[in-house]
Write a protein that holds these residues in place. Sequence first.
Motif, PDB file in Angstrom:
ATOM      1  N   ALA A  95      -2.214   0.606  10.853  1.00  0.00           N
ATOM      2  CA  ALA A  95      -3.581  -0.018  10.302  1.00  0.00           C
ATOM      3  C   ALA A  95      -4.228   1.009   9.610  1.00  0.00           C
ATOM      4  O   ALA A  95      -4.760   0.784   8.534  1.00  0.00           O
ATOM      5  N   GLU A  96      -4.189   2.303   9.936  1.00  0.00           N
ATOM      6  CA  GLU A  96      -4.796   3.141   8.755  1.00  0.00           C
ATOM      7  C   GLU A  96      -4.219   3.434   7.426  1.00  0.00           C
ATOM      8  O   GLU A  96      -5.195   3.329   6.401  1.00  0.00           O
ATOM      9  N   GLN A 115      -4.256 -16.664   2.308  1.00  0.00           N
ATOM     10  CA  GLN A 115      -4.384 -15.468   3.402  1.00  0.00           C
ATOM     11  C   GLN A 115      -3.989 -14.393   2.980  1.00  0.00           C
ATOM     12  O   GLN A 115      -4.307 -13.473   3.239  1.00  0.00           O
ATOM     13  N   ALA A 116      -2.865 -14.473   1.875  1.00  0.00           N
ATOM     14  CA  ALA A 116      -2.338 -13.430   1.528  1.00  0.00           C
ATOM     15  C   ALA A 116      -1.834 -13.739   0.004  1.00  0.00           C
ATOM     16  O   ALA A 116      -1.626 -14.691  -0.434  1.00  0.00           O
ATOM     17  N   LYS A 294      -7.301  -7.098   7.300  1.00  0.00           N
ATOM     18  CA  LYS A 294      -6.692  -8.401   7.811  1.00  0.00           C
ATOM     19  C   LYS A 294      -5.409  -8.278   7.972  1.00  0.00           C
ATOM     20  O   LYS A 294      -4.742  -8.827   8.775  1.00  0.00           O
ATOM     21  N   GLN A 295      -4.786  -7.747   6.799  1.00  0.00           N
ATOM     22  CA  GLN A 295      -3.240  -7.762   6.611  1.00  0.00           C
ATOM     23  C   GLN A 295      -2.735  -7.092   7.992  1.00  0.00           C
ATOM     24  O   GLN A 295      -1.458  -7.356   8.270  1.00  0.00           O
ATOM     25  N   GLY A 386       5.799  -5.458   6.121  1.00  0.00           N
ATOM     26  CA  GLY A 386       4.488  -5.922   5.879  1.00  0.00           C
ATOM     27  C   GLY A 386       4.258  -7.524   5.707  1.00  0.00           C
ATOM     28  O   GLY A 386       5.098  -8.214   6.122  1.00  0.00           O
ATOM     29  N   SER A 387       3.035  -8.059   5.290  1.00  0.00           N
ATOM     30  CA  SER A 387       2.737  -9.266   5.546  1.00  0.00           C
ATOM     31  C   SER A 387       3.503  -9.865   4.510  1.00  0.00           C
ATOM     32  O   SER A 387       3.728 -11.161   4.807  1.00  0.00           O
TER      33      SER A 387
END
Length: 437
Positions: A95-96, A115-116, A294-295, A386-387
């Motif tokens: 997250a960081e 959304q991405a 958000k990702q 990742g997303s």
Amino acid sequence: MKRSAKWLGNLGVLVALAAGLVVWIMLPRWGVLAVAVLLGLWLVLTRSGRLALAATRVGIASLPQRWGASSVIIVGIAGVVGVLVAMLAMGEGFAETLNRTGDDDTAIILRGGSQAETNSVISRDQVPLVSSLPGIAQGSDGRPLLSPELSQVISLPSASDGSDVNAQLRGVGPKAWEIRPQVQLVEGRRFEPGLRELIVGDGAHQQFSGLDVGNTITIGNQTWTVVGRFESGDSHESELWADAEIVASTYNRPAYQSITARLAGGGMQALKAAMAADPRLKLDIETTRSYYSKQSEGLTKLIKVLGTVIGAIMAIGAVFGALNTMYAAVAGRAREIATMRAIGFRGLPVVVAVMLETMLLALLGGILGAALAWLVFNGYTVSTLGSNFSQVVFSFRVSPELLWSGLKWALGIGLVGGLFPALRAARLPVTTALRAA
């Protein structure tokens, strides 16, 4: 009937303990401090408290004689805390890394409802329309600071075992460097527009093989030359960058996926209002900080849930280990406890003494587990999807908050593990204990 009532009573005690443990783990720092202060005042100012302290000192003095059994509690709880902190440190580090990727001075523009980047499409004729809107900062040449971009998932050999894994190739515009000043070359040079040249992030350079400056690699059946390596301190370090037009022609991509722009002072509201007023621009805009936060939410939540579940399962094992150890300790100290009861120690001081001893061992285990987690995992670099299903390189982050949570888990396990042996010690008939000893 009596058996059913006893069973229901035991079930109620277990439910109450579980609820109390949850409350304890969720307790903020001031709440823990308040509990510690109240306990300390009770131990010092009341007769029962002073008796409990005296009984605790007797129990602690006998610890070297049963150090082998006591180490079961310490090692078990150290394992729980170590695993829990390591799992949560992975989520916090991921997250960081994504949170550092964006800021409030840059915005990302996607197709409305996307959304991405992976499911966004921005046509080429929309780019000049966006560039003419108010709210976008101007570069030194007087042109808008925006970069039409597209992202392509490619396959590269892993540096660890040579297996093919996903990587992210990002096509960027000429203004990408001014929009993202944190991207700094540490080796080589920038790619030349119109050529099949790449610069690679430091994380990608570590994660994938064949990305040394000067090497050539095959991407999309074309030969590309690695001309530079950069650092950015965020998730872009996991990417490969190239000219957006060359990436689009290589993969036959007629449109872009996103536009990243640097905002002028107060430009977000002006840019958003201007986009909403133009029916040709059915696009969404948000700051890059908000977008990348958000990702990270989904994976961070998943890691947190998994870490908590695994920690809870291990905690149950540690509780049973503490129960067995403390039951054995109470049985071995039956004469000692009976003697204290005979000379005036009531049930409450005995209960508190046994629980304080258990929680001391639990605290030692918690400190050991937290220290191991910090020494082994803090700063440890890994990668995950990742997303966009590409590898994101990040480092574990063992924060003081995670260490504090681990210690609370340790004390909670000690509290539950010491309660029943403590009650047994307090209820032990004096005459029976003396005869048995």
